[in-house]
Design an enzyme around this catalytic site. Sequence first.
Site, PDB file in Angstrom:
ATOM      1  N   ASP A   2       9.868 -19.553 -21.007  1.00  0.00           N
ATOM      2  CA  ASP A   2       9.067 -20.217 -20.079  1.00  0.00           C
ATOM      3  C   ASP A   2       8.489 -21.420 -20.257  1.00  0.00           C
ATOM      4  O   ASP A   2       8.282 -21.810 -21.563  1.00  0.00           O
ATOM      5  CB  ASP A   2       7.735 -19.092 -19.829  1.00  0.00           C
ATOM      6  CG  ASP A   2       7.140 -18.971 -18.614  1.00  0.00           C
ATOM      7  OD1 ASP A   2       7.658 -19.871 -17.732  1.00  0.00           O
ATOM      8  OD2 ASP A   2       5.886 -18.848 -18.424  1.00  0.00           O
ATOM      9  N   TRP A   7       7.357 -28.440 -18.114  1.00  0.00           N
ATOM     10  CA  TRP A   7       7.964 -29.533 -18.784  1.00  0.00           C
ATOM     11  C   TRP A   7       8.492 -30.777 -18.033  1.00  0.00           C
ATOM     12  O   TRP A   7       8.391 -31.956 -18.392  1.00  0.00           O
ATOM     13  CB  TRP A   7       8.936 -29.074 -19.816  1.00  0.00           C
ATOM     14  CG  TRP A   7       9.600 -29.728 -20.529  1.00  0.00           C
ATOM     15  CD1 TRP A   7       9.454 -29.859 -21.823  1.00  0.00           C
ATOM     16  CD2 TRP A   7      10.904 -30.762 -20.657  1.00  0.00           C
ATOM     17  NE1 TRP A   7      10.395 -30.808 -22.702  1.00  0.00           N
ATOM     18  CE2 TRP A   7      11.132 -31.325 -21.820  1.00  0.00           C
ATOM     19  CE3 TRP A   7      11.752 -30.966 -19.551  1.00  0.00           C
ATOM     20  CZ2 TRP A   7      12.250 -32.302 -21.854  1.00  0.00           C
ATOM     21  CZ3 TRP A   7      12.998 -31.969 -19.689  1.00  0.00           C
ATOM     22  CH2 TRP A   7      13.053 -32.521 -20.764  1.00  0.00           C
ATOM     23  N   HIS A  19      14.986 -26.941 -16.410  1.00  0.00           N
ATOM     24  CA  HIS A  19      16.009 -26.102 -16.579  1.00  0.00           C
ATOM     25  C   HIS A  19      17.293 -26.661 -17.186  1.00  0.00           C
ATOM     26  O   HIS A  19      17.597 -26.004 -18.347  1.00  0.00           O
ATOM     27  CB  HIS A  19      16.437 -25.453 -15.211  1.00  0.00           C
ATOM     28  CG  HIS A  19      15.180 -24.617 -14.435  1.00  0.00           C
ATOM     29  ND1 HIS A  19      14.315 -23.862 -15.172  1.00  0.00           N
ATOM     30  CD2 HIS A  19      14.941 -24.653 -13.139  1.00  0.00           C
ATOM     31  CE1 HIS A  19      13.530 -23.372 -14.149  1.00  0.00           C
ATOM     32  NE2 HIS A  19      13.862 -23.762 -12.979  1.00  0.00           N
ATOM     33  N   LEU A 113      25.702 -12.084 -34.460  1.00  0.00           N
ATOM     34  CA  LEU A 113      24.803 -11.919 -33.387  1.00  0.00           C
ATOM     35  C   LEU A 113      25.303 -11.356 -31.889  1.00  0.00           C
ATOM     36  O   LEU A 113      26.218 -11.660 -31.519  1.00  0.00           O
ATOM     37  CB  LEU A 113      23.904 -13.154 -33.165  1.00  0.00           C
ATOM     38  CG  LEU A 113      22.954 -13.438 -32.251  1.00  0.00           C
ATOM     39  CD1 LEU A 113      21.722 -12.457 -32.695  1.00  0.00           C
ATOM     40  CD2 LEU A 113      22.618 -14.947 -31.623  1.00  0.00           C
TER      41      LEU A 113
HETATM   42  C1  IPE Z   1      11.060 -20.330 -17.025  1.00  0.00           C
HETATM   43  O1  IPE Z   1      10.450 -21.624 -16.732  1.00  0.00           O
HETATM   44  C2  IPE Z   1      12.621 -20.563 -16.390  1.00  0.00           C
HETATM   45  C3  IPE Z   1      12.935 -19.594 -15.563  1.00  0.00           C
HETATM   46  C4  IPE Z   1      11.990 -18.517 -15.030  1.00  0.00           C
HETATM   47  C5  IPE Z   1      14.380 -19.579 -15.040  1.00  0.00           C
HETATM   48  P1  IPE Z   1       9.538 -21.762 -15.277  1.00  0.00           P
HETATM   49  O2  IPE Z   1      10.469 -22.160 -14.405  1.00  0.00           O
HETATM   50  O3  IPE Z   1       9.076 -20.450 -15.129  1.00  0.00           O
HETATM   51  O4  IPE Z   1       8.534 -22.698 -15.769  1.00  0.00           O
HETATM   52  P2  IPE Z   1       6.949 -22.829 -15.496  1.00  0.00           P
HETATM   53  O5  IPE Z   1       6.413 -21.632 -15.664  1.00  0.00           O
HETATM   54  O6  IPE Z   1       7.041 -23.269 -13.876  1.00  0.00           O
HETATM   55  O7  IPE Z   1       6.487 -23.899 -16.269  1.00  0.00           O
HETATM   56 MG    MG Z   2       7.165 -19.703 -15.554  1.00  0.00          MG
END
Ligand code: IPE
Ligand code: MG
Length: 228
Positions: A2, A7, A19, A113
Site C-alpha cells: 500500500d 508516493w 504503481h 521461494l
Molecule cells: C497499493 O497502493 C497498490 C494497489 C492497490 C494496486 P495504493 O494505490 O492503494 O496507494 P494509496 O493508498 O493511494 O497511497
Molecule cells: Mg491504498
Amino acid sequence: MDGNGRWAKSKGAERIFGHRNAITAVREVSEASAELGVKYLTLYAFSTENWGRPKTEVMGLMKLLVSTIRGEIKTLQKNNIRLRAIGALDNLPGSCQKELSEAIEQTKNNDGLTLVLALSYSGRWEITEAVKSIAEQVKSGELEASEIDDKLFSKHLSTRDFPDPELLIRTSGEMRISNFLLWQIAYTEIYITDKLWPDFRKEDLYEAILAYQNRERRFGRISEQVKT
Ligand code: IPE
Ligand code: MG
C-alpha cells in the site's frame, strides 16, 4: 502493498507513476525472501474492491501486471522462485491470464521461494467460494455436515497448498486488514510500517523479520507453556 498513490502524489505525479515504481519493491522483497530462505511470500497486488477504482487506473495496473510478469520471469528463474496466483483470476483480462499461466507453468519446478500473487482477491470472496464448494459436496452426499471442521475448511480455500502466514507486513501505516487472507491470518503476527510501498527495500524486510523474531507466539496459550 500500500501507498503507491500517496508516493506518486508526494512527487507531484499521477497515481500510475507510483504503481510503476512499486515494481522495484516487489523485486527487492522477492529476492530478499528467496535469499533468506523464506518459503512462501504472498503479495496482495489487486483486490476485489480495486476493480472499483477509475477505469484508467485499473487498465494501467493490468497493463503493468502483464509487462512485469513478462519482464520478471528471468529473475524468478535465477532465484529459483515458483510463481502461483490466488483470486478470481477469470476476471483478469485475457492477456494477464495468459502471461500469468505461462509464468506459473515455466516456474513450476522451482523449489526455493513460492511467490503467490493475490489478484482480484479478497478474503470474503475466498471464504464464500469455499462455502459454496463445501455445500455442493454436502448436497451430493460426498460429505457429511458433521465432518466440516477447521482443517477441511482450509482445504477448500485457494491457499490449500500453502501454510498460514507467520508474518503479515502492511506498508503506508494503515491499521487495517483490507480483506486479505481473513481465514489464514487468525494467528499471524502483524507488522505495520509507515514506509510507502514504492520505498520498501530489502532492509525494510529484514527489520520486519527481526521484529517478528522478538514476538512470543502463544496461540492462545500462556507464556510458560510455549517456553517449554
Ligand atoms: C497499493 O497502493 C497498490 C494497489 C492497490 C494496486 P495504493 O494505490 O492503494 O496507494 P494509496 O493508498 O493511494 O497511497
Ligand atoms: Mg491504498
